[in-house]
Write an enzyme that holds these catalytic residues in place. Structure first.
Site, PDB file in Angstrom:
ATOM      1  N   TYR A 163      38.913  32.137  24.844  1.00  0.00           N
ATOM      2  CA  TYR A 163      37.461  32.065  25.095  1.00  0.00           C
ATOM      3  C   TYR A 163      36.731  31.500  23.867  1.00  0.00           C
ATOM      4  CZ  TYR A 163      32.831  33.958  26.480  1.00  0.00           C
ATOM      5  OH  TYR A 163      31.509  34.139  26.806  1.00  0.00           O
ATOM      6  N   SER A 214      28.675  30.800  22.961  1.00  0.00           N
ATOM      7  CA  SER A 214      28.717  32.249  22.694  1.00  0.00           C
ATOM      8  C   SER A 214      28.781  32.486  21.195  1.00  0.00           C
ATOM      9  CB  SER A 214      29.957  32.865  23.344  1.00  0.00           C
ATOM     10  OG  SER A 214      30.118  34.197  22.895  1.00  0.00           O
ATOM     11  N   ALA A 225      37.989  29.592  21.526  1.00  0.00           N
ATOM     12  CA  ALA A 225      38.327  28.166  21.379  1.00  0.00           C
ATOM     13  C   ALA A 225      37.452  27.330  22.311  1.00  0.00           C
ATOM     14  CB  ALA A 225      39.801  27.950  21.695  1.00  0.00           C
ATOM     15  N   ASN A 268      26.416  26.852  32.563  1.00  0.00           N
ATOM     16  CA  ASN A 268      26.442  28.298  32.327  1.00  0.00           C
ATOM     17  C   ASN A 268      27.728  28.975  32.819  1.00  0.00           C
ATOM     18  OD1 ASN A 268      25.153  31.184  32.208  1.00  0.00           O
ATOM     19  ND2 ASN A 268      25.788  30.892  34.343  1.00  0.00           N
ATOM     20  N   GLY A 307      27.134  28.446  37.922  1.00  0.00           N
ATOM     21  CA  GLY A 307      27.280  29.908  37.845  1.00  0.00           C
ATOM     22  C   GLY A 307      25.933  30.600  37.930  1.00  0.00           C
ATOM     23  N   SER A 361      24.859  32.398  40.403  1.00  0.00           N
ATOM     24  CA  SER A 361      24.846  33.487  41.392  1.00  0.00           C
ATOM     25  C   SER A 361      24.724  34.868  40.781  1.00  0.00           C
ATOM     26  CB  SER A 361      26.134  33.424  42.230  1.00  0.00           C
ATOM     27  OG  SER A 361      27.252  33.316  41.377  1.00  0.00           O
TER      28      SER A 361
HETATM   29  P1  NAP Z   1      29.126  36.592  34.910  1.00  0.00           P
HETATM   30  O1  NAP Z   1      28.120  37.659  35.165  1.00  0.00           O
HETATM   31  O2  NAP Z   1      30.567  36.935  34.943  1.00  0.00           O
HETATM   32  O3  NAP Z   1      28.846  35.370  35.920  1.00  0.00           O
HETATM   33  C1  NAP Z   1      29.682  34.246  35.855  1.00  0.00           C
HETATM   34  C2  NAP Z   1      29.124  33.161  36.751  1.00  0.00           C
HETATM   35  O4  NAP Z   1      29.991  32.008  36.645  1.00  0.00           O
HETATM   36  C3  NAP Z   1      29.089  33.542  38.214  1.00  0.00           C
HETATM   37  O5  NAP Z   1      27.942  32.955  38.793  1.00  0.00           O
HETATM   38  C4  NAP Z   1      30.349  32.918  38.772  1.00  0.00           C
HETATM   39  O6  NAP Z   1      30.262  32.594  40.176  1.00  0.00           O
HETATM   40  C5  NAP Z   1      30.415  31.645  37.959  1.00  0.00           C
HETATM   41  N1  NAP Z   1      31.754  31.060  37.889  1.00  0.00           N
HETATM   42  C6  NAP Z   1      32.884  31.651  37.466  1.00  0.00           C
HETATM   43  N2  NAP Z   1      33.922  30.796  37.571  1.00  0.00           N
HETATM   44  C7  NAP Z   1      33.424  29.639  38.086  1.00  0.00           C
HETATM   45  C8  NAP Z   1      33.983  28.383  38.450  1.00  0.00           C
HETATM   46  N3  NAP Z   1      35.298  28.132  38.332  1.00  0.00           N
HETATM   47  N4  NAP Z   1      33.161  27.423  38.961  1.00  0.00           N
HETATM   48  C9  NAP Z   1      31.841  27.675  39.095  1.00  0.00           C
HETATM   49  N5  NAP Z   1      31.257  28.839  38.780  1.00  0.00           N
HETATM   50  C10 NAP Z   1      32.027  29.816  38.292  1.00  0.00           C
HETATM   51  O7  NAP Z   1      28.898  35.916  33.465  1.00  0.00           O
HETATM   52  P2  NAP Z   1      27.641  36.014  32.466  1.00  0.00           P
HETATM   53  O8  NAP Z   1      27.854  37.173  31.580  1.00  0.00           O
HETATM   54  O9  NAP Z   1      26.386  35.858  33.211  1.00  0.00           O
HETATM   55  O10 NAP Z   1      27.919  34.728  31.560  1.00  0.00           O
HETATM   56  C11 NAP Z   1      27.295  33.479  31.832  1.00  0.00           C
HETATM   57  C12 NAP Z   1      27.656  32.545  30.685  1.00  0.00           C
HETATM   58  O11 NAP Z   1      27.221  33.097  29.434  1.00  0.00           O
HETATM   59  C13 NAP Z   1      29.161  32.309  30.538  1.00  0.00           C
HETATM   60  O12 NAP Z   1      29.410  30.973  30.147  1.00  0.00           O
HETATM   61  C14 NAP Z   1      29.532  33.259  29.425  1.00  0.00           C
HETATM   62  O13 NAP Z   1      30.698  32.840  28.754  1.00  0.00           O
HETATM   63  C15 NAP Z   1      28.305  33.166  28.537  1.00  0.00           C
HETATM   64  N6  NAP Z   1      28.105  34.299  27.650  1.00  0.00           N
HETATM   65  C16 NAP Z   1      27.961  35.571  28.138  1.00  0.00           C
HETATM   66  C17 NAP Z   1      27.768  36.605  27.254  1.00  0.00           C
HETATM   67  C18 NAP Z   1      27.593  38.027  27.716  1.00  0.00           C
HETATM   68  O14 NAP Z   1      27.510  38.914  26.855  1.00  0.00           O
HETATM   69  N7  NAP Z   1      27.491  38.295  28.996  1.00  0.00           N
HETATM   70  C19 NAP Z   1      27.732  36.373  25.876  1.00  0.00           C
HETATM   71  C20 NAP Z   1      27.868  35.068  25.423  1.00  0.00           C
HETATM   72  C21 NAP Z   1      28.059  34.044  26.314  1.00  0.00           C
HETATM   73  P3  NAP Z   1      30.621  33.703  41.326  1.00  0.00           P
HETATM   74  O15 NAP Z   1      29.449  34.675  41.353  1.00  0.00           O
HETATM   75  O16 NAP Z   1      30.694  32.924  42.596  1.00  0.00           O
HETATM   76  O17 NAP Z   1      31.900  34.349  40.924  1.00  0.00           O
END
Ligand code: NAP
Length: 247
Positions: A155, A142, A157, A90, A12, A14
């Protein structure tokens, strides 16, 4: 140590946090392999930004929810081709809803990608790192996996499960020179959190002692530290990056 190029795989990579992790690690000398699933243009742009900064990077389309595709990816793109020094699990998704209304498919999809996807990548990485007798794995959990959150039973869980899996893998893999840790971000400004309404954002903000949302950079620096030589004696831990939300 082999002559193969030191490589970090960021799933992830991108967008959002993964993009920033990829860029941060790219600037620190790793060749970056980043995966995406639906947004090739965004992934290519991240690769280009890393190369523009003098680094090396490649993007791969890989659905981490597809166990066979994950195994094939590690076999075809990583094994015997690069030295896998770091895996950052990630990639993640949300499909929020109240418990009593949550559909089986929304529970399964979130657990399949956030937890099983990380498991599949970790299993394949561990095989390669075990042979190398070194490696680092960082799983992005998280804060809500630590404290729970209404409307996110699936999420939470998955993210709590990721912490248990991190601790177990740390014990299994320590003898092979591999450390396994988790980073637990709080509320970070990305696409994932952009969708929330302003009232919910303000509600979250009122619970953050440092009185600001986190940035992707805040998380990327924590990952870079756990990947560094300075963190060589740290394994099985959860590093919270949450502004004091849950201490
Ligand atoms: P995001 O902006 O929604 O980006 C998600 C990334 O995961 C994208 O690169 C997406 O690829 C990729 N992805 C989604 N489904 C996938 C799959 N089936 N196979 C491979 N790649 C996949 O998310 P983010 O906020 O950066 O979060 C990144 C991580 O941090 C996640 O694990 C999230 O749970 C965790 N997190 C985030 C927060 C927050 O506040 N943002 C807080 C705590 C934890 P595409 O671009 O191709 O769709």
């Amino acid at each position: 140590m082999s002559d193969l190029l030191s490589t970090a795989l960021v799933t992830g990579g991108s967008r959002g946090i993964g993009k920033c992790i990829a860029q941060t690690l790219g600037a620190r000398g790793y060749q970056i392999f980043l995966s995406y699933v639906s947004k090739p243009a965004e992934a290519d742009a991240v690769v280009q930004s890393i190369m523009d900064a003098g680094g090396k990077a490649l993007a791969f389309k890989l659905d981490i929810g597809d166990s066979e595709a994950v195994s094939a990816f590690f076999r075809d793109e990583i094994k015997d081709k690069v030295r896998l020094d770091l895996l950052v699990n990630n990639a993640g998704i949300t499909k929020d809803g109240l418990l009593i209304r949550m559909k089986d498919e929304d529970f399964d999809a979130v657990v399949n990608i956030n937890l099983k996807g990380a498991f599949c990548c970790m299993r394949e990485a561990a095989k390669i790192m075990s042979k190398q007798r070194c490696g680092r794995i960082v799983n992005i959990s998280s804060v809500v996996g630590q404290m729970g959150n209404a409307g996110q039973a699936n999420y939470c869980a998955a993210k709590a499960g990721l912490i248990g899996m991190t601790k177990s893998a740390a014990k299994e893999l320590a003898g092979r020179g591999i450390t396994v840790n988790a980073v637990a971000p709080g509320f970070i400004e990305t696409d994932m959190t952009l969708a929330l309404g302003e009232d919910i954002r303000q509600q979250y903000l009122s619970h953050i002692p440092l009185k600001r949302f986190g940035s992707a950079e805040d998380v990327a620096e924590a990952v870079a530290f756990l990947a560094s030589d300075k963190a060589g004696y740290i394994t099985g831990q959860v590093l919270s990056v949450n502004g004091g939300m849950y201490c």
